[in-house]
Design a protein around this motif. Sequence first.
Motif, short mmCIF file in Angstrom:
data_model
loop_
_atom_site.label_atom_id
_atom_site.label_comp_id
_atom_site.label_asym_id
_atom_site.label_seq_id
_atom_site.Cartn_x
_atom_site.Cartn_y
_atom_site.Cartn_z
N GLU A 84 44.19 30.85 14.91
CA GLU A 84 43.51 30.55 16.16
C GLU A 84 42.76 29.24 15.97
O GLU A 84 41.91 29.12 15.08
CB GLU A 84 42.52 31.67 16.51
N ARG A 85 43.09 28.26 16.78
CA ARG A 85 42.42 26.97 16.68
C ARG A 85 41.08 27.04 17.39
O ARG A 85 41.01 27.40 18.57
CB ARG A 85 43.27 25.87 17.26
N LYS A 86 40.03 26.71 16.66
CA LYS A 86 38.67 26.74 17.21
C LYS A 86 38.03 25.37 17.04
O LYS A 86 38.47 24.56 16.22
CB LYS A 86 37.84 27.80 16.48
N ALA A 87 36.98 25.12 17.78
CA ALA A 87 36.28 23.84 17.69
C ALA A 87 35.59 23.69 16.33
O ALA A 87 35.43 22.59 15.83
CB ALA A 87 35.27 23.72 18.81
N GLU A 88 35.21 24.83 15.73
CA GLU A 88 34.50 24.79 14.45
C GLU A 88 35.42 24.26 13.35
O GLU A 88 36.52 24.74 13.16
CB GLU A 88 34.05 26.21 14.09
N TRP A 90 36.36 23.71 9.45
CA TRP A 90 36.21 24.37 8.14
C TRP A 90 35.76 25.82 8.26
O TRP A 90 35.14 26.35 7.35
CB TRP A 90 35.27 23.58 7.23
N GLY A 91 36.08 26.45 9.34
CA GLY A 91 35.79 27.87 9.49
C GLY A 91 36.91 28.72 8.90
O GLY A 91 37.92 28.21 8.44
N PRO A 92 36.73 30.03 8.91
CA PRO A 92 37.74 30.92 8.37
C PRO A 92 39.04 30.85 9.18
O PRO A 92 39.01 30.61 10.38
CB PRO A 92 37.10 32.30 8.46
N ARG A 93 40.17 31.06 8.48
CA ARG A 93 41.46 31.00 9.16
C ARG A 93 42.52 31.77 8.40
O ARG A 93 42.45 31.90 7.19
CB ARG A 93 41.90 29.57 9.37
N THR A 94 43.50 32.23 9.16
CA THR A 94 44.61 32.95 8.53
C THR A 94 45.52 31.99 7.78
O THR A 94 46.08 32.37 6.75
CB THR A 94 45.45 33.71 9.57
N LEU A 95 45.68 30.79 8.30
CA LEU A 95 46.58 29.83 7.65
C LEU A 95 46.25 28.42 8.12
O LEU A 95 46.02 28.19 9.31
CB LEU A 95 48.05 30.15 7.99
N ASP A 96 46.26 27.50 7.17
CA ASP A 96 46.08 26.08 7.47
C ASP A 96 47.16 25.33 6.70
O ASP A 96 47.26 25.48 5.48
CB ASP A 96 44.68 25.64 7.02
N LEU A 97 47.97 24.57 7.42
CA LEU A 97 49.01 23.75 6.81
C LEU A 97 48.76 22.30 7.20
O LEU A 97 48.74 21.98 8.39
CB LEU A 97 50.40 24.18 7.30
#
Length: 165
Positions: A84-88, A90-97
């Motif tokens: 889920e793309r959020k404005a924050e 460096w927040g928590p995420r399931t996956l970042d590529l």
Amino acid sequence: MTRVFVALGANLADPVGQLERAVAALSQLPGTLLVACSRFYRSAPMGPADQPDYVNGVAELATHLAPHALLDALQAIELSQGRERKAERWGPRTLDLDILLYGQWVLDDERLTLPHYGMKQRAFVLVPLSELAADLVLPDGSALADWVADCDRRDLHALSLPLHR
């Protein structure tokens, strides 16, 4: 084909599993070959400290996809794995590529910066990247080995053997 390095990161919903599924998805991209994947590392989160540690790695690809087409494909993989793309930042995420390097390209537009703007300051990128390409010279002429030698690795812990070589 162009030699590309992609950073992998996750800290939610089984991060190791998220990265393993992402690597499998990368190997299925059209016009793309998965060359290798580094081992995975656990590291403290950037930004807000009230989130789980991250698991990170780097994949090496050879691709015919143009940079923005590759970015679109990576974002589709992220979405398929619950991102889920959020404005924050460096927040928590399931996956970042993130595309770290696309050959020796230098690019800076509204969607993509190559090389990745923060890669030289992040041990969780530099160390796994050096596993795949220890002798790499960055587009600015600097040696990856010099950046790796200077990075702070105190919060970086290897979790696994490389997945693909």
